[in-house]
Design a protein around this motif. Structure first.
Motif, PDB file in Angstrom:
ATOM      1  N   GLU A 184       0.828  -1.205   0.000  1.00 48.76           N
ATOM      2  CA  GLU A 184       0.000   0.000   0.000  1.00 48.76           C
ATOM      3  C   GLU A 184       0.864   1.258   0.000  1.00 48.76           C
ATOM      4  O   GLU A 184       0.550   2.237  -0.693  1.00 48.76           O
ATOM      5  CB  GLU A 184      -0.926  -0.001   1.219  1.00 48.76           C
ATOM      6  CG  GLU A 184      -1.918   1.150   1.201  1.00 48.76           C
ATOM      7  CD  GLU A 184      -2.946   1.024   2.314  1.00 48.76           C
ATOM      8  OE1 GLU A 184      -3.919   1.807   2.316  1.00 48.76           O
ATOM      9  OE2 GLU A 184      -2.784   0.148   3.199  1.00 48.76           O
ATOM     10  N   GLU A 185       1.964   1.239   0.758  1.00 44.71           N
ATOM     11  CA  GLU A 185       2.842   2.409   0.797  1.00 44.71           C
ATOM     12  C   GLU A 185       3.446   2.680  -0.576  1.00 44.71           C
ATOM     13  O   GLU A 185       3.463   3.829  -1.048  1.00 44.71           O
ATOM     14  CB  GLU A 185       3.967   2.188   1.821  1.00 44.71           C
ATOM     15  CG  GLU A 185       4.923   3.361   1.913  1.00 44.71           C
ATOM     16  CD  GLU A 185       6.051   3.119   2.894  1.00 44.71           C
ATOM     17  OE1 GLU A 185       6.877   4.042   3.096  1.00 44.71           O
ATOM     18  OE2 GLU A 185       6.142   1.993   3.462  1.00 44.71           O
ATOM     19  N   ILE A 186       3.904   1.622  -1.238  1.00 41.74           N
ATOM     20  CA  ILE A 186       4.495   1.784  -2.569  1.00 41.74           C
ATOM     21  C   ILE A 186       3.427   2.185  -3.577  1.00 41.74           C
ATOM     22  O   ILE A 186       3.630   3.087  -4.394  1.00 41.74           O
ATOM     23  CB  ILE A 186       5.190   0.475  -3.001  1.00 41.74           C
ATOM     24  CG1 ILE A 186       6.358   0.166  -2.065  1.00 41.74           C
ATOM     25  CG2 ILE A 186       5.670   0.563  -4.445  1.00 41.74           C
ATOM     26  CD1 ILE A 186       6.973  -1.207  -2.269  1.00 41.74           C
ATOM     27  N   TYR A 187       2.275   1.535  -3.503  1.00 43.87           N
ATOM     28  CA  TYR A 187       1.195   1.799  -4.455  1.00 43.87           C
ATOM     29  C   TYR A 187       0.747   3.259  -4.399  1.00 43.87           C
ATOM     30  O   TYR A 187       0.571   3.913  -5.435  1.00 43.87           O
ATOM     31  CB  TYR A 187       0.024   0.862  -4.154  1.00 43.87           C
ATOM     32  CG  TYR A 187      -1.198   1.095  -5.006  1.00 43.87           C
ATOM     33  CD1 TYR A 187      -1.262   0.617  -6.303  1.00 43.87           C
ATOM     34  CD2 TYR A 187      -2.287   1.814  -4.500  1.00 43.87           C
ATOM     35  CE1 TYR A 187      -2.387   0.837  -7.096  1.00 43.87           C
ATOM     36  CE2 TYR A 187      -3.415   2.039  -5.281  1.00 43.87           C
ATOM     37  CZ  TYR A 187      -3.459   1.552  -6.572  1.00 43.87           C
ATOM     38  OH  TYR A 187      -4.565   1.775  -7.351  1.00 43.87           O
ATOM     39  N   ASN A 188       0.585   3.785  -3.190  1.00 45.39           N
ATOM     40  CA  ASN A 188       0.118   5.162  -3.042  1.00 45.39           C
ATOM     41  C   ASN A 188       1.116   6.163  -3.607  1.00 45.39           C
ATOM     42  O   ASN A 188       0.735   7.193  -4.164  1.00 45.39           O
ATOM     43  CB  ASN A 188      -0.167   5.475  -1.569  1.00 45.39           C
ATOM     44  CG  ASN A 188      -1.426   4.793  -1.071  1.00 45.39           C
ATOM     45  OD1 ASN A 188      -2.334   4.503  -1.854  1.00 45.39           O
ATOM     46  ND2 ASN A 188      -1.484   4.513   0.222  1.00 45.39           N
ATOM     47  N   LYS A 189       2.403   5.867  -3.479  1.00 43.58           N
ATOM     48  CA  LYS A 189       3.421   6.758  -4.044  1.00 43.58           C
ATOM     49  C   LYS A 189       3.435   6.668  -5.575  1.00 43.58           C
ATOM     50  O   LYS A 189       3.555   7.681  -6.267  1.00 43.58           O
ATOM     51  CB  LYS A 189       4.799   6.415  -3.475  1.00 43.58           C
ATOM     52  CG  LYS A 189       4.990   6.816  -2.017  1.00 43.58           C
ATOM     53  CD  LYS A 189       6.386   6.506  -1.536  1.00 43.58           C
ATOM     54  CE  LYS A 189       6.565   6.932  -0.087  1.00 43.58           C
ATOM     55  NZ  LYS A 189       6.482   8.407   0.082  1.00 43.58           N
ATOM     56  N   LEU A 190       3.293   5.451  -6.100  1.00 43.63           N
ATOM     57  CA  LEU A 190       3.372   5.284  -7.556  1.00 43.63           C
ATOM     58  C   LEU A 190       2.150   5.861  -8.263  1.00 43.63           C
ATOM     59  O   LEU A 190       2.243   6.284  -9.423  1.00 43.63           O
ATOM     60  CB  LEU A 190       3.517   3.799  -7.912  1.00 43.63           C
ATOM     61  CG  LEU A 190       4.800   3.098  -7.440  1.00 43.63           C
ATOM     62  CD1 LEU A 190       4.877   1.696  -8.024  1.00 43.63           C
ATOM     63  CD2 LEU A 190       6.044   3.888  -7.785  1.00 43.63           C
ATOM     64  N   ARG A 191       1.004   5.897  -7.593  1.00 41.16           N
ATOM     65  CA  ARG A 191      -0.206   6.404  -8.240  1.00 41.16           C
ATOM     66  C   ARG A 191      -0.403   7.900  -7.993  1.00 41.16           C
ATOM     67  O   ARG A 191      -1.369   8.499  -8.453  1.00 41.16           O
ATOM     68  CB  ARG A 191      -1.440   5.631  -7.782  1.00 41.16           C
ATOM     69  CG  ARG A 191      -1.849   5.893  -6.343  1.00 41.16           C
ATOM     70  CD  ARG A 191      -3.024   5.010  -5.956  1.00 41.16           C
ATOM     71  NE  ARG A 191      -4.214   5.373  -6.694  1.00 41.16           N
ATOM     72  CZ  ARG A 191      -5.106   6.283  -6.300  1.00 41.16           C
ATOM     73  NH1 ARG A 191      -4.924   6.935  -5.155  1.00 41.16           N
ATOM     74  NH2 ARG A 191      -6.178   6.532  -7.018  1.00 41.16           N
ATOM     75  N   SER A 192       0.514   8.511  -7.274  1.00 40.49           N
ATOM     76  CA  SER A 192       0.441   9.934  -6.996  1.00 40.49           C
ATOM     77  C   SER A 192       0.604  10.750  -8.276  1.00 40.49           C
ATOM     78  O   SER A 192       1.135  10.272  -9.289  1.00 40.49           O
ATOM     79  CB  SER A 192       1.535  10.323  -5.991  1.00 40.49           C
ATOM     80  OG  SER A 192       1.734  11.719  -5.949  1.00 40.49           O
ATOM     81  N   ALA A 193       0.183  12.009  -8.231  1.00 43.77           N
ATOM     82  CA  ALA A 193       0.367  12.920  -9.358  1.00 43.77           C
ATOM     83  C   ALA A 193       1.711  13.620  -9.299  1.00 43.77           C
ATOM     84  O   ALA A 193       2.047  14.391 -10.201  1.00 43.77           O
ATOM     85  CB  ALA A 193      -0.758  13.964  -9.362  1.00 43.77           C
ATOM     86  N   ASN A 194       2.504  13.303  -8.270  1.00 42.81           N
ATOM     87  CA  ASN A 194       3.772  13.993  -8.030  1.00 42.81           C
ATOM     88  C   ASN A 194       4.938  13.113  -8.478  1.00 42.81           C
ATOM     89  O   ASN A 194       5.086  11.982  -8.020  1.00 42.81           O
ATOM     90  CB  ASN A 194       3.890  14.323  -6.537  1.00 42.81           C
ATOM     91  CG  ASN A 194       5.053  15.254  -6.254  1.00 42.81           C
ATOM     92  OD1 ASN A 194       6.105  15.152  -6.866  1.00 42.81           O
ATOM     93  ND2 ASN A 194       4.847  16.163  -5.305  1.00 42.81           N
ATOM     94  N   THR A 195       5.798  13.643  -9.360  1.00 50.31           N
ATOM     95  CA  THR A 195       6.936  12.874  -9.866  1.00 50.31           C
ATOM     96  C   THR A 195       7.905  12.499  -8.753  1.00 50.31           C
ATOM     97  O   THR A 195       8.521  11.428  -8.786  1.00 50.31           O
ATOM     98  CB  THR A 195       7.687  13.671 -10.952  1.00 50.31           C
ATOM     99  OG1 THR A 195       6.768  14.027 -11.990  1.00 50.31           O
ATOM    100  CG2 THR A 195       8.814  12.850 -11.545  1.00 50.31           C
ATOM    101  N   VAL A 196       8.060  13.370  -7.755  1.00 50.96           N
ATOM    102  CA  VAL A 196       8.939  13.059  -6.616  1.00 50.96           C
ATOM    103  C   VAL A 196       8.436  11.817  -5.888  1.00 50.96           C
ATOM    104  O   VAL A 196       9.229  10.953  -5.463  1.00 50.96           O
ATOM    105  CB  VAL A 196       9.030  14.268  -5.659  1.00 50.96           C
ATOM    106  CG1 VAL A 196       9.831  13.890  -4.406  1.00 50.96           C
ATOM    107  CG2 VAL A 196       9.666  15.459  -6.358  1.00 50.96           C
ATOM    108  N   ASP A 197       7.108  11.701  -5.742  1.00 49.36           N
ATOM    109  CA  ASP A 197       6.538  10.494  -5.125  1.00 49.36           C
ATOM    110  C   ASP A 197       6.839   9.255  -5.964  1.00 49.36           C
ATOM    111  O   ASP A 197       7.109   8.174  -5.417  1.00 49.36           O
ATOM    112  CB  ASP A 197       5.023  10.649  -4.970  1.00 49.36           C
ATOM    113  CG  ASP A 197       4.648  11.614  -3.852  1.00 49.36           C
ATOM    114  OD1 ASP A 197       5.490  11.832  -2.964  1.00 49.36           O
ATOM    115  OD2 ASP A 197       3.526  12.148  -3.895  1.00 49.36           O
ATOM    116  N   HIS A 198       6.778   9.403  -7.281  1.00 49.33           N
ATOM    117  CA  HIS A 198       7.107   8.271  -8.160  1.00 49.33           C
ATOM    118  C   HIS A 198       8.541   7.806  -7.903  1.00 49.33           C
ATOM    119  O   HIS A 198       8.798   6.607  -7.774  1.00 49.33           O
ATOM    120  CB  HIS A 198       6.965   8.667  -9.632  1.00 49.33           C
ATOM    121  CG  HIS A 198       5.598   9.098 -10.011  1.00 49.33           C
ATOM    122  ND1 HIS A 198       5.322   9.807 -11.156  1.00 49.33           N
ATOM    123  CD2 HIS A 198       4.397   8.925  -9.391  1.00 49.33           C
ATOM    124  CE1 HIS A 198       4.035  10.055 -11.231  1.00 49.33           C
ATOM    125  NE2 HIS A 198       3.450   9.532 -10.176  1.00 49.33           N
TER     126      HIS A 198
END
Length: 504
Positions: A184-198
């Motif tokens: 869930e932690e990884i998924y939420n970062k990867l689906r974010s609109a923020n490239t830094v989160d990606h």
């Protein structure tokens, strides 16, 4: 309806669903080949039949199997059999419905949302068609209010990250098991609109899967794979690189290899290999090597066009690791006959012989040449390309500087020598007898190396076993008759020390 005699027709030429000789064979995502209409009917009915070996094919993508079609037509011409015609749609539907009645389990149903559109007959190329299908599938998982630009020859690139991930909802995966805290932690970062989160999410995924086998298996989920498909073609180098590296880690586990290929990654990896960043290309080559180890992936990876870009990487990459992984990927792909033919037709033989001659005689390249020499086209290309003299020269000069390289060099010569009389003359001219005799009589070297060298010498010297009843023996008889010698006179001449030179 077409009629075939299965007892006389090679099994691989028959459609596993109808049992008829295929007129338009296509490869599906799981690697099997079917008649195109059979796949269309199954997809229309949402049904994937169980095959004789108990496996269930993945019908999500369809690629024309041109090599199989050509082979079938050649066989028909040789056997004077009428070329196969497409079976009647209604007939095939009846066959499939009958199988559905026998296999009523819901496990054989295919969700329509998972079915990709078939490759069009007049499409510019297999590769472009599959890319378009994968892009269409990606669009279906994104909100209809989001407009995505499509490009015909390259994977999708987006002007902003929000265009990629806006509107993706966890409800899309409501039928999947709940996520672990780690996923869930990884998924939420990867689906974010923020490239830094990606970037952060991919670095976390890469770090987590680097050394943990259990994490590699538990995190190879459709949720994360669907996001990786978009990120691996990102225009941001750091995102693309970490996505490719994460995929390499996930691909290390055997249960994941088929899942990744069936998720549609291969065309995306090929596109990154052609035009991605240098570091990302290095990871992509590693991923293709890892995926090619799985037997069921070899055909699909070859059909989707990985051979030529891998050859280019083997020849031109500045990274030693990338060249080694490209050679290993090509080696595993060349373990099946269709991919050997693709390699030969892509110009692999002269390229590799040139590499061996210039000093790049790594054992992996020589091992690849062993595989290519096992097919008729590869053997012919090696004989035409002065391959025998190059390999013998390497043995003489000590260019095959490791035991493995020497053994692979001799192994390639042995494969060339099998059932080929032209080899004898070329090997004699290259001075193979002297160097092979030294190998056999030397105190060092492995027994396997000496055994291979001895078999080549035996093939060159001839003997009773080589005068069997095959086509090659008949050719020898014609040669002997033309020269006025009998077989016994020729063999006697050999015993008395007479020399001969082959004209082949």
């Amino acid at each position: 309806m077409p009629q075939n005699n299965p007892g006389e027709t090679p099994t691989e030429f028959l459609c596993p669903i109808t049992g008829f000789l295929m007129s338009d064979p296509v490869v599906v995502a799981s690697g099997q080949t079917f008649e195109r209409i059979s796949v269309q009917v199954c997809r229309n009915l949402g049904f994937a039949p169980k095959l004789h070996d108990g496996s269930q094919p993945d019908l999500s993508t369809v690629i024309p199997n041109l090599a199989m079609k050509s082979t079938i037509l050649s066989w028909c011409n040789r056997k004077k059999v009428e070329h196969p015609r497409p079976p009647d749609y209604a007939y095939v539907e009846g066959v499939v419905r009958a199988r559905m009645d026998k296999e009523p389990g819901t496990g054989n149903r295919v969700a329509r949302s998972e079915i990709l559109p078939p490759v069009a007959e007049n499409s510019p190329s297999d590769y472009d068609s599959v890319m378009g299908a994968i892009r269409a599938r990606s669009r279906n998982s994104i909100s209809s209010s989001t407009s995505l630009p499509l490009h015909h020859h390259r994977p999708v690139t987006y002007s902003s990250s929000s265009e990629v991930f806006a509107g993706v909802s966890t409800s899309d995966y409501s039928s999947y098991p709940p996520m672990s805290e780690e996923e869930e932690e990884i998924y939420n970062k990867l689906r974010s609109a923020n490239t830094v989160d990606h970037e952060q999410g991919l670095i976390l995924l890469r770090k987590t899967t680097r050394s943990s086998e259990s994490s590699r298996i538990s995190l190879c989920t459709e949720r994360l794979l669907s996001l990786l498909r978009s990120l691996i073609v990102s225009r941001y180098n750091i995102v693309q690189t970490n996505a490719a590296a994460s995929l390499v880690n996930l691909s290390l586990e055997k249960p994941n290899k088929l899942k990744i290929v069936r998720s549609g990654f291969v065309p995306l990896l090929i596109d990154v290999l052609k035009s991605g960043s240098t570091e990302a290309q290095e990871h992509v080559i590693g991923a293709l090597f890892s995926l090619a180890v799985e037997e069921e992936n070899k055909m699909v990876i070859g059909v989707l066009g990985a051979v030529e870009p891998l050859l280019h990487a083997l020849r031109s990459s500045e990274s030693e690791r990338a060249r080694q992984d490209a050679a290993l990927a090509l080696y595993h792909l060349s373990l099946i006959p269709n991919n050997r033919t693709r390699l030969v037709r892509a110009g692999a033989v002269p390229m590799m012989l040139s590499m061996v001659r210039s000093g790049e005689s790594a054992s992996r390249i020589l091992l690849l040449l062993c595989n290519l020499a096992a097919c008729s086209e590869g053997k012919g290309a090696m004989l035409d390309g002065n391959g025998v003299a190059i390999l013998v020269g390497k043995l003489r000069e000590g260019g095959a500087d490791s035991e493995a390289a020497r053994e692979n060099c001799v192994g390639a010569l042995l494969t060339l020598s099998v059932g080929n009389m032209r080899f004898r003359g070329l090997a004699s001219e290259a001075g193979a007898v002297e160097i092979l005799t030294e190998i056999v009589e030397s105190e060092g070297g492995s027994e396997r190396l000496k055994e291979k060298a001895g078999k080549i010498l035996q093939a060159m010297r001839g003997g009773e076993r080589e005068f069997g009843e095959g086509a090659e023996a008949r050719e020898w008889n014609r040669m002997l008759e033309a020269s006025g010698l009998s077989r016994s006179q020729f063999q006697g001449g050999q015993k008395e020390g007479f020399a001969y030179s082959s004209q082949f």
